[in-house]
Design a protein around this motif. Structure first.
Motif, short mmCIF file in Angstrom:
data_model
loop_
_atom_site.label_atom_id
_atom_site.label_comp_id
_atom_site.label_asym_id
_atom_site.label_seq_id
_atom_site.Cartn_x
_atom_site.Cartn_y
_atom_site.Cartn_z
N ASP A 92 -21.32 -4.18 29.48
CA ASP A 92 -22.35 -4.97 28.80
C ASP A 92 -21.73 -6.04 27.91
N PHE A 93 -20.69 -5.66 27.19
CA PHE A 93 -20.01 -6.59 26.29
C PHE A 93 -19.46 -7.78 27.07
N ILE A 94 -18.77 -7.51 28.17
CA ILE A 94 -18.18 -8.59 28.96
C ILE A 94 -19.27 -9.46 29.58
N GLN A 95 -20.35 -8.85 30.03
CA GLN A 95 -21.44 -9.63 30.62
C GLN A 95 -22.07 -10.56 29.58
N GLN A 96 -22.21 -10.09 28.35
CA GLN A 96 -22.87 -10.86 27.32
C GLN A 96 -21.96 -11.88 26.63
N ARG A 97 -20.68 -11.50 26.43
CA ARG A 97 -19.79 -12.32 25.62
C ARG A 97 -18.55 -12.79 26.36
N GLY A 98 -18.28 -12.21 27.52
CA GLY A 98 -17.02 -12.49 28.20
C GLY A 98 -15.90 -11.63 27.65
N GLU A 99 -14.68 -11.90 28.07
CA GLU A 99 -13.53 -11.16 27.57
C GLU A 99 -13.37 -11.40 26.08
N GLY A 100 -12.86 -10.39 25.39
CA GLY A 100 -12.69 -10.58 23.96
C GLY A 100 -12.28 -9.32 23.23
N ILE A 101 -12.16 -9.46 21.92
CA ILE A 101 -11.75 -8.36 21.05
C ILE A 101 -12.88 -7.34 20.98
N PHE A 102 -12.61 -6.11 21.43
CA PHE A 102 -13.64 -5.08 21.53
C PHE A 102 -13.56 -4.07 20.39
N HIS A 103 -12.35 -3.65 20.01
CA HIS A 103 -12.28 -2.64 18.96
C HIS A 103 -10.99 -2.70 18.16
N LEU A 104 -11.06 -2.08 17.00
CA LEU A 104 -9.89 -1.70 16.22
C LEU A 104 -9.74 -0.19 16.36
N LEU A 105 -8.54 0.26 16.70
CA LEU A 105 -8.27 1.69 16.81
C LEU A 105 -7.87 2.21 15.43
N TRP A 145 0.84 -1.19 0.00
CA TRP A 145 0.00 0.00 0.00
C TRP A 145 0.88 1.24 0.00
N ALA A 146 0.38 2.29 -0.64
CA ALA A 146 1.16 3.52 -0.76
C ALA A 146 0.96 4.44 0.43
N ALA A 147 -0.28 4.48 0.95
CA ALA A 147 -0.60 5.40 2.04
C ALA A 147 -0.24 4.78 3.40
N GLU A 148 -0.06 5.65 4.37
CA GLU A 148 0.17 5.18 5.73
C GLU A 148 -1.08 4.50 6.25
N SER A 149 -0.90 3.40 6.97
CA SER A 149 -2.05 2.63 7.44
C SER A 149 -2.83 3.40 8.49
N PRO A 150 -4.17 3.44 8.38
CA PRO A 150 -5.00 4.04 9.42
C PRO A 150 -5.27 3.11 10.59
N PHE A 151 -4.85 1.85 10.47
CA PHE A 151 -5.04 0.89 11.56
C PHE A 151 -3.95 1.11 12.59
N LEU A 152 -4.36 1.55 13.80
CA LEU A 152 -3.41 1.97 14.82
C LEU A 152 -3.25 0.96 15.96
N GLY A 153 -4.25 0.11 16.17
CA GLY A 153 -4.11 -0.83 17.27
C GLY A 153 -5.39 -1.57 17.57
N ILE A 154 -5.38 -2.32 18.68
CA ILE A 154 -6.50 -3.17 19.06
C ILE A 154 -6.90 -2.88 20.50
N GLY A 155 -8.15 -3.17 20.82
CA GLY A 155 -8.66 -3.04 22.18
C GLY A 155 -9.30 -4.33 22.63
N ILE A 156 -8.92 -4.79 23.81
CA ILE A 156 -9.39 -6.07 24.33
C ILE A 156 -10.15 -5.83 25.63
N ALA A 157 -11.40 -6.27 25.70
CA ALA A 157 -12.20 -6.17 26.92
C ALA A 157 -11.75 -7.25 27.89
N VAL A 158 -11.39 -6.85 29.12
CA VAL A 158 -10.91 -7.80 30.13
C VAL A 158 -11.55 -7.49 31.48
N ASN A 159 -11.55 -8.48 32.34
CA ASN A 159 -12.09 -8.31 33.69
C ASN A 159 -11.07 -7.74 34.67
#
Length: 337
Positions: free
Chosen positions: A87-100, A17-31
């Motif tokens: 709410d996310f953790i209650q419904q699904r448990g720990e897991g991948i929450f977002h892409l930054l 890819w020619a442009a700088e990536s807009p994908f900056l990181g990940i967010g993980i929901a944890v207890n």
């Protein structure tokens, strides 16, 4: 008798890819952030974490930010109140929450007009008169299989209220050629979700592959090898330096089918890509009590893909494959331009 339990692998060559990536990181929901830190160090080699507390409309959350191969890794924990994270953790448990994602990139995309899932402002009681750090999440989980998050600017040093530096390990994980190369999202319809990625983020083209025997061989799942038929329909899109993998279970015992039946659509794993050190990393992780969840050769011999049962340690499944090129005997069955 050939074993045909399958595992979906990181199949396609990286696109330049020619442009700088807009994908900056990940967010993980944890207890419990502190409980997770040693696991992230052992498995991904992340040694330093910086803490920020965030106030949201219904309560507060805390996140600890580390870095892996140039990408932010945020462990996000509900503190109190009714929050979307809780709410996310209650419904699904720990897991991948977002892409930054870089906000400048998002502003030109339809996804930017999605409703805000949650807005947060840093607690700056430790730095009076400072301007708070702002973060926002877009409500994209039902359409993309993962939330998108953005901020106008990264947090400054003064926004962090504390830093955790972990002691060095006797032996570090072999991760020389690893990166956050792919997110795997389990969904009911690969084509439908691919069209959402195209509409909301402009991601195209997409190619689709059916992982099934005889192209998938020598597989095992949860330590059990068998000859039962299994199949997963998979769509691939390359979003700058992150491959989006959409996994639609079709038949047979796979972690994707188990995940879909338990949680519905959602982000299932991250892949470290095709590694020269695949075998060394597998041996290291197993020696550190991370079990091999699933493994198979896809598209021919020595095209091994491995899933690690790392949900307890990381909150998500870790995937990596041997270094290989192309599709091998796998076939593209459909394309969306």
């Amino acid at each position: 008798m050939k074993k045909v339990l399958l595992l979906i692998s990181f199949c396609f060559s990286q696109i330049i890819w020619a442009a700088e990536s807009p994908f900056l990181g990940i967010g993980i929901a944890v207890n419990d952030i502190p409980e997770k830190l040693s696991h992230y160090q052992t498995i991904l080699g992340i040694k330093q974490w910086q803490y920020i507390d965030l106030n949201v409309e219904g309560g507060a959350i805390r996140f600890a930010r580390g870095e892996f191969k140039g990408k932010s890794v945020d462990l996000i924990q509900p503190l109190y109140g009714k929050t979307k994270l809780a709410d996310f953790i209650q419904q699904r448990g720990e897991g991948i929450f977002h892409l930054l994602v870089d906000e400048k990139y998002l502003k030109d995309k339809a996804a930017y007009k999605l409703a805000a899932l949650e807005k947060a402002s840093s607690d700056i009681s430790h730095i009076p008169n400072a301007k708070p750090y702002q973060q926002q999440w877009l409500d994209s989980y039902d359409t993309l299989g993962v939330n998108l998050s953005f901020t106008a600017a990264p947090p400054t040093k003064q926004h962090y209220w504390g830093v955790a530096d972990l002691a060095a390990l006797q032996k570090d994980a072999p991760l020389n050629t690893a990166s956050i190369a792919q997110i795997g999202i389990v969904i009911e319809s690969a084509e439908k979700t691919a069209l959402q990625w195209k509409e909301l983020l402009g991601l195209s083209p997409w190619v689709f592959v059916d992982f099934k025997p005889p192209m998938t061989t020598d597989g095992q799942y949860l330590g059990a090898a068998g000859s039962g038929y299994s199949e997963v329909h998979v769509g691939y899109g390359q979003w700058f330096d992150l491959q989006i993998e959409l996994l639609q279970p079709v038949a047979g015992p796979t972690p994707h089918r188990d995940y879909l039946r338990r949680y519905g659509d959602g982000a299932h794993h991250f892949s470290l890509g095709r590694l020269l050190e695949h075998d060394q990393l597998l041996e290291y992780l197993q020696a550190n009590n991370v079990v091999l969840q699933m493994q198979s050769d896809n598209g021919g011999p020595n095209r091994t893909a491995s899933y690690m049962g790392s949900e307890r340690q990381l909150g998500w499944v870790l995937e990596f494959t041997k270094a290989f090129k192309g599709l091998g005997s796998l076939k593209i069955v459909k394309q969306i331009p």
